[in-house]
Design a protein around this motif. Structure first.
Motif, PDB file in Angstrom:
ATOM      1  N   VAL A  91      64.835  20.892   2.122  1.00  0.00           N
ATOM      2  CA  VAL A  91      63.747  20.461   2.990  1.00  0.00           C
ATOM      3  C   VAL A  91      64.312  19.380   3.908  1.00  0.00           C
ATOM      4  N   THR A  92      64.433  19.674   5.194  1.00  0.00           N
ATOM      5  CA  THR A  92      65.055  18.719   6.109  1.00  0.00           C
ATOM      6  C   THR A  92      64.099  17.572   6.430  1.00  0.00           C
ATOM      7  N   TYR A  93      64.684  16.371   6.651  1.00  0.00           N
ATOM      8  CA  TYR A  93      63.853  15.199   6.917  1.00  0.00           C
ATOM      9  C   TYR A  93      64.479  14.204   7.875  1.00  0.00           C
ATOM     10  N   GLN A 120      58.078  20.436   1.946  1.00  0.00           N
ATOM     11  CA  GLN A 120      58.210  20.509   3.407  1.00  0.00           C
ATOM     12  C   GLN A 120      56.912  20.102   4.094  1.00  0.00           C
ATOM     13  N   GLY A 131      68.813  16.831   4.034  1.00  0.00           N
ATOM     14  CA  GLY A 131      67.738  17.547   3.379  1.00  0.00           C
ATOM     15  C   GLY A 131      67.608  17.179   1.917  1.00  0.00           C
ATOM     16  N   GLN A 168      56.297  16.903   6.548  1.00  0.00           N
ATOM     17  CA  GLN A 168      55.722  17.104   7.875  1.00  0.00           C
ATOM     18  C   GLN A 168      54.467  16.258   8.074  1.00  0.00           C
ATOM     19  N   SER A 223      60.069  19.172  10.134  1.00  0.00           N
ATOM     20  CA  SER A 223      60.767  19.429   8.875  1.00  0.00           C
ATOM     21  C   SER A 223      60.847  20.934   8.655  1.00  0.00           C
ATOM     22  N   GLU A 224      62.001  21.390   8.169  1.00  0.00           N
ATOM     23  CA  GLU A 224      62.181  22.823   7.960  1.00  0.00           C
ATOM     24  C   GLU A 224      62.629  23.096   6.533  1.00  0.00           C
ATOM     25  N   LEU A 225      62.298  24.264   6.061  1.00  0.00           N
ATOM     26  CA  LEU A 225      62.830  24.747   4.795  1.00  0.00           C
ATOM     27  C   LEU A 225      64.074  25.552   5.124  1.00  0.00           C
TER      28      LEU A 225
END
Length: 301
Positions: A142-144, A265, A251, A269, A294-296
């Motif tokens: 999970v990007t942050y 995620q 992530g 977000q 934020s992306e998975l």
């Protein structure tokens, strides 16, 4: 940056000027300190819908088990009392509020965190992991945050990372800045008939930063959150030089295919959309790495 995760191991020793930044040794000590003032203008509350989507084990225990490796200021390190603190910690604590659970931090060797997530020992990892396509084969991310390389210079000095021929630049040994970035820049200077860059290596990032503070070098190059935090801690003596480059997403790793991934995620977000995430980033001086989405599994390489 290190190839192992675009993160640097950290060792902070006593120096003439005390600054907090990241290095490469596996030292357990850290002279880092939490921000003196953290804005609380954005209220973070529990999202019942997201809480209900958590895996049953996490809901029933009320805990999110987080594997972490310290120290790596400003993202995760120990304060003078031994408590794990940092930018990542503040973000994860707010994620816990959104999800209605309590993050419980468990220390582990960096290389053992992802295997422990695969085995179910940890629910999530929090150690400035770079989301890579190779890692996405074993865990979801999970990007942050977005991190890269960034330079610092004495305040008011006109130092350009793209025109640094003949200058002295501090780096930490074995980082990407040491092994790849500066050698490439220096060779380009030589190829253009100019003086090479004088790369000045230090065993730890604190020493590199102090060398810049003391005027022993013209600039320094380090991971963008490390540089930004060093500038914030310098009381106006240092400033950022140039833009962040060679960026990649940090992530939080979770078990492959786990329902925790999409829930996490959405929680990240929510923090981004509310402005709570940006508040935390500003309090640590790392707001340049804030992302909008934020992306998975958002690896770019």
């Amino acid at each position: 940056m290190r190839v192992r995760g675009m993160r640097m191991w950290m060792a902070l020793g006593a120096a003439a000027l005390t600054l907090t930044a990241a290095g490469c040794s596996n030292s357990e000590g850290d002279s880092g300190s939490a921000p003196t003032s953290v804005s609380q203008s954005v209220t973070v509350t529990k999202n019942a819908s997201l809480h209900d989507q958590l895996p049953d084990r996490i809901k029933s225990s009320g805990q999110l088990i987080v594997g972490v490796n310290v120290p790596y200021s400003p993202n995760e390190f120990k304060d003078s009392s031994g408590k794990i603190v940092g930018f990542d910690v503040d973000v994860m604590n707010k994620i816990g509020t959104v999800l209605g659970v309590t993050p419980v931090y468990k220390e582990a060797d960096f290389d053992k965190i992802i295997p422990a997530i695969q085995q179910g020992t940890f629910d999530v990892g929090m150690s400035s992991f770079t989301d890579t396509r190779e890692r996405e084969k074993t865990v979801d991310f999970v990007t942050y945050f977005s991190a890269g390389v960034q330079w610092a210079r004495p305040a008011g000095k006109n130092i350009d990372p793209n025109n640094a021929c003949g200058l002295s630049v501090a780096v930490q040994s074995t980082t990407t800045e040491d092994t790849d970035e500066l050698p490439a820049k220096s060779q380009a200077c030589v190829d253009a008939g100019k003086k090479p860059i004088n790369k000045v290596k230090f065993d730890d990032q604190a020493s590199a930063t102090n060398a810049l503070m003391l005027g022993k070098v013209d600039a320094m190059s380090a991971d963008s959150p490390v540089t930004a935090y060093a500038v914030k801690q310098s009381n106006g003596k240092l400033e950022l030089a140039g833009d962040i480059f060679d960026s990649a997403p940090y992530g939080f790793p979770v078990q492959k295919g786990s329902p925790l991934g999409p829930v996490l995620q959405k929680a990240v977000q929510e923090l981004i959309d509310s402005g709570a995430f940006a508040e935390v980033a500003r309090s640590w001086g790392v707001e340049n790495g804030v992302i909008k989405q934020s992306e998975l599994n958002g690896a770019i390489s």
